[in-house]
Every structure is written in structure tokens, then in C-alpha cells.
Design an enzyme around this catalytic site. Sequence first.
Site, short mmCIF file in Angstrom:
data_model
loop_
_atom_site.label_atom_id
_atom_site.label_comp_id
_atom_site.label_asym_id
_atom_site.label_seq_id
_atom_site.Cartn_x
_atom_site.Cartn_y
_atom_site.Cartn_z
CG HIS A 32 -2.11 0.93 1.02
ND1 HIS A 32 -2.20 2.14 1.66
CD2 HIS A 32 -3.21 0.83 0.25
CE1 HIS A 32 -3.33 2.73 1.28
NE2 HIS A 32 -3.96 1.96 0.42
CG HIS A 78 -5.41 5.91 -2.91
ND1 HIS A 78 -4.11 5.52 -2.73
CD2 HIS A 78 -6.17 5.06 -2.17
CE1 HIS A 78 -4.08 4.49 -1.91
NE2 HIS A 78 -5.31 4.17 -1.55
CG PHE A 114 -3.38 6.54 1.48
CD1 PHE A 114 -4.43 5.88 2.10
CD2 PHE A 114 -3.66 7.42 0.45
CE1 PHE A 114 -5.74 6.09 1.70
CE2 PHE A 114 -4.98 7.64 0.04
CZ PHE A 114 -6.02 6.97 0.68
CG HIS A 131 -7.72 -0.44 -2.63
ND1 HIS A 131 -7.66 0.66 -3.45
CD2 HIS A 131 -6.93 -0.13 -1.55
CE1 HIS A 131 -6.88 1.59 -2.90
NE2 HIS A 131 -6.43 1.14 -1.74
CG HIS A 143 -11.93 4.69 1.11
ND1 HIS A 143 -11.12 5.67 0.59
CD2 HIS A 143 -11.11 3.70 1.53
CE1 HIS A 143 -9.85 5.27 0.68
NE2 HIS A 143 -9.82 4.08 1.24
CG HIS A 183 -9.63 -1.04 1.46
ND1 HIS A 183 -9.95 -0.42 0.29
CD2 HIS A 183 -9.02 -0.11 2.23
CE1 HIS A 183 -9.54 0.84 0.32
NE2 HIS A 183 -8.97 1.05 1.50
CG HIS A 203 -8.41 5.09 5.40
ND1 HIS A 203 -7.23 4.41 5.51
CD2 HIS A 203 -9.04 4.59 4.32
CE1 HIS A 203 -7.13 3.54 4.51
NE2 HIS A 203 -8.22 3.63 3.77
CU1 C2O Z 1 -5.54 2.48 -0.52
CU2 C2O Z 1 -8.30 2.92 1.87
O1 C2O Z 1 -6.77 3.05 0.85
#
Ligand code: C2O
Length: 587
Positions: free
Chosen positions: A181, A202, A351, A211, A330, A364, A334
Site C-alpha cells: 500500500h 487513489h 496511506f 484494492h 472510505h 477494504h 481511515h
Molecule cells: Cu488504498 Cu483505503 O486506501
Amino acid sequence: MASLHIPCTTTATTPSSATRPSSRHHFAKPSHLITHAKRNNRLQISCSDSQKQKDSSQNADTPQGNVDRRNVLLGFGGLCGAANLISTHTASANPVQAPQIDKCGVATNLNTGKQLDINCCPPMGKNIIDFKPPPLVQMRTRPSAHRVSAEYMFKYNTAIDRMKRLPKDDPRSFMQQANIHCAYCNGAYDQPGQGTLDLQVHNSWLFFPFHRWYLYFYERILGKLIGDPTFALPFWNWDNPKGMTIPPMFVDPKAAIYDAKRNPANMPPAVVDLGLTGNKDPLQVVSNNLTVMYSEMVRANSDIYDFMGKPYREGTLVNPGPGASERGSHVAIHVFVGDPREPSGEDLGNFYSAGRDPLFYCHHANVDRMWTLWQYFLPNNKLIDKKITDPDYLNASFLFYDENAQLVRVTVKDCLDNTKLGYDFERVDLPWLDYRPPPQTAQAKVMRTVSTTRKADAVFPLKLDGIARVLIQKTKKGKADELLVIEDITVDTSKFLKFDVFVNDEDDNVGELDKAAYAGTYAQVPHKTNEKTATTTIRLKLTELYDDMDVTEDDTVLVTLVPRHEGEGVTIGGIKIIENPTPAKTS
Ligand code: C2O
């Protein structure tokens, strides 16, 4: 009487009469602009000249305690935009290619103000093979993380534990997997053949496919480590009230899937805050969450790119634009989990470190589920064309190590159908599917007279350091099939930031999203880009919002932007309303 004459001669696709109300009001009315003011008239718009404008905003009463009057910007923006439509969806270049591992460099975290270089490159692989789906013996069913059995938890922890015990340089080991990642998201790779242009997965149409592949191999590796090819990752069902806390199995400090770098304030029973409004009433937060889900899955998208994110091709600068789900629920998860005691919100809040928390993959898995739901299960969206046939999308590729530590090249086209990759999701309710906010009553409307207007360029670029309100011209009077376009959103990519968008908001209670006036959201997790800023544009579909608010007589709307975090890191280039260039197919 000053005449506001905004030419709206439309050169874009002419919608069929079946989908669009007929109207001859192609020109804004010169005066007596009707807007929806606050009930008590706290919001005065007087735009006769810049001095008056200034007076007006200075005299505007504070709508509520947390709105600083200096931050109430009033202006009149919005050129009829149909002629300005720029199609970002048709240009063709080449697909983004898989990175060259031998050229992997340092990754960068800029969140702390100083640059932090990190080595998250994978071990060198000898030969690369192209992905072939393994023969499907039995479908792996990803379970809802709140509903798993003790037996499942044991298996899952055993698998993660074994992953943590693999040699450090094994590409399947826990940190190597986490670093995938980091490498793809913090500038360790350049786009092959594109100089020093970063590769970034992203904020574009690569978000869901990348992902999906990442979790696919992670899941296969875990299954291999416990000798169970049917093992499937759990999904964090944060879109359902029953799943709106961190899944309990992740908070046992002795478990392999535990991570200490999480926000202690957001441990269960804290309710996830998908709207990030900071509202402390758990029932209100649940309602906000369902509204956010409804908005980003159903209400706000006019075409597939609004949901998936914008095209990202070879040579494209990173950050062409995130889809509604990526920048909504999303990002919120995070940020909800990331630890504010850490310098950069580690682990999930940044990230470069997100993959170090096993909860990342559980989060995810639900993001991936949203893609599947959107593709196959949402009746409301059935009129939108959900296939991207662009070869630059289908042939974009990535590299992963598989469960046998073999380096594999995968393409987007091979991951479009999750069942072809051998997994599916446990079926659970979708309580947001019909969570349409109640219609707003018409009585609250207040008419105001605006003698002349300010030009949009007097307001924009607009630094979002407080709540901002801008009056925007519609393309035609009343209910129309229109999109709100927030243009040239320039963001500091090293910051977590978010703002919400309301249209004709009557009550100014910015802690509540479950109302017709809520139009959508922009948010991002800190990440690395070539430049310290990135610029993007989002579109929010207004059709249903108009149905739920009385805009019958209106040729303008009042747009309110509410920054939630780090608003000073956001500049808005412009706001306009355009006709929906992709009206829903009617058959
Ligand atoms: Cu690649 Cu939720 O991030």
C-alpha cells in the site's frame, strides 16, 4: 434594473424530452432572485456592489455558534455550464502500466510538515507471469466481521500470526504486504516511461480495481498459510447499524489482528462517523451514516465515473478525482480509526502506514463489497451504464506476489467480476438503500430581493477556512436534471481534509446530514503526490434533491460548503450548475 444575462445556449447532448422537464427559461431572471434563506432571515444577501456585499456578510448574524460570520461568504456564481462541459472520459492515451520493481525508490510521507522517507519496496522477483484465475473449487464467502464465529476468529488470527512470522524478506510477510500500500500510494513508483511522474492508485478509477487485487492476494496468502483455500477475509459492515463500531474481534490486545495505533476514543461502543460531523448523539450519527451511504451509492451519481472516480491514464498527473464512495465512507473509516496521537495519524489514518493494521483489509473488504453492490444490486442505479469499456481502464495493470511468492501481473479487466476471482460476500441487509431524506417543507422559504449580483470571480478562488455560502445560477428554472459541479478543488495532499455540500439548506444544523439539503462530500486521506497540492472537480447530481425541496420557482440555489477538517487546506476554484450530460436511459 441590472440585467443578469447568462447565456445558456446548450451545446451538450440534448436530453430526451422524456427525461427532462421542458422549459424555455434559458436565461436567468434579471432580478428578484428567489433563494431559500433561513427562516429567521439571519442570512441576508445583498449583492449590489462589493461594498454592500462586504456589509452584508459582516452583518449576517451567526447562524449558529460555530459559524464565524467573517467566514460567511456570499456571492453569486455559476455560469451556465453546458457549453463548458469538458469530457474527461473520452480522451485516449495508454493504460497505466504496472510499476517496475527494480526502479522502486523511497516513499514519502509529507504529513508532518517535514518529509519522511520510507523504504517500502518489495523484494525483487525473478520472472513475472500473467495472472490466470485458478480453477474454482469452492466459492470463498467473505463474512460480516461482526457476525463471525469463534472458530473463524481463531483461523483468521492464526493466519495473520503466521504471516507475521514469515521471514522479513518474504513478499508474503505481514510488513511486506503492508508496504504494498505504501509503495503504490506514497510515490515509491513512477509511472513506467513517464519520467518521475508518480504512480498513485487513489483518487481515480483505479481505486476499486487496485484494492480488489490487493485483497485478493492477501486473502489467498492467508488461506495458504492455514492450508484452507476457502478462507475469506471478513468485511467490516460499517454501512449497517449492526456493524457501526470497530468489530469486537479487533480490539483484543492479545490477538494477532490487534493494532495499538488506533484512536482510543473510537473503540467500541463508539459509533463510526461516516459523515465526520463530530456529532455526539449516536442515534443522529447512525442516521447521518445511512444518509451518507444513500447519497454516495444512490443519490449523487449521474454516471459511472461519479461513482468509480475519474480516468487515470499513462501520463496523467495523479489525483484526477475520486469517486463518491472513495471520498466518502472510505476516507471516513481511515480517519475514524487512525490514531491522532501519532504524528501522521498512523496506522489507518495515513496511506503509507494503513496496511499495517489488519483492520485495513477488513475495511477494504467492505469497500470492495460496495463496488459489487453498485455493479449488481442497486435497483436505483439500473438506468446508469455501469460498464467502463475504455481500454485504458481495462488494460491498466499492477504487480503482486501471489500465495506462492510468484510475481504476477494483473489487469483491471480480470477483476471486474468478484465471483470470477472465486469470492463473494455474506448477504446482509442494506438499510441505506431507501434512506432518502424526508422532503423539506416549503414554508421555510423566504424571498429575498437581490438588486444586482456579484460575479463568480469575486468569490473564487475561495479558501475554505470557514462555512461558505454562494448563490449559484441554475441552467433553467425549477426542477431540472442538473449537476452541481464543484470545480478545481485544490487540496493540500499531505492533510486529512473534508467538506460537505448543502443546497438551499434551511436550518444550518451542520451536525445533521439526514436532510434533503445534503448534496455530497469531498474528503481525502493524506498521501503523496508529485506536487504538494492536487486539483480535482466533483459533480453531484441534484435531480432527487430538487424533488425533495421546493425549487419550482427558483432559477438559483444557495450552495453551502461546510469544512469539517483543515478547511484552510482547500481552495475551491468555482461552482456551477450544468445540465446532466448523461441523463438516465429510460429503457
Ligand atoms: Cu488504498 Cu483505503 O486506501
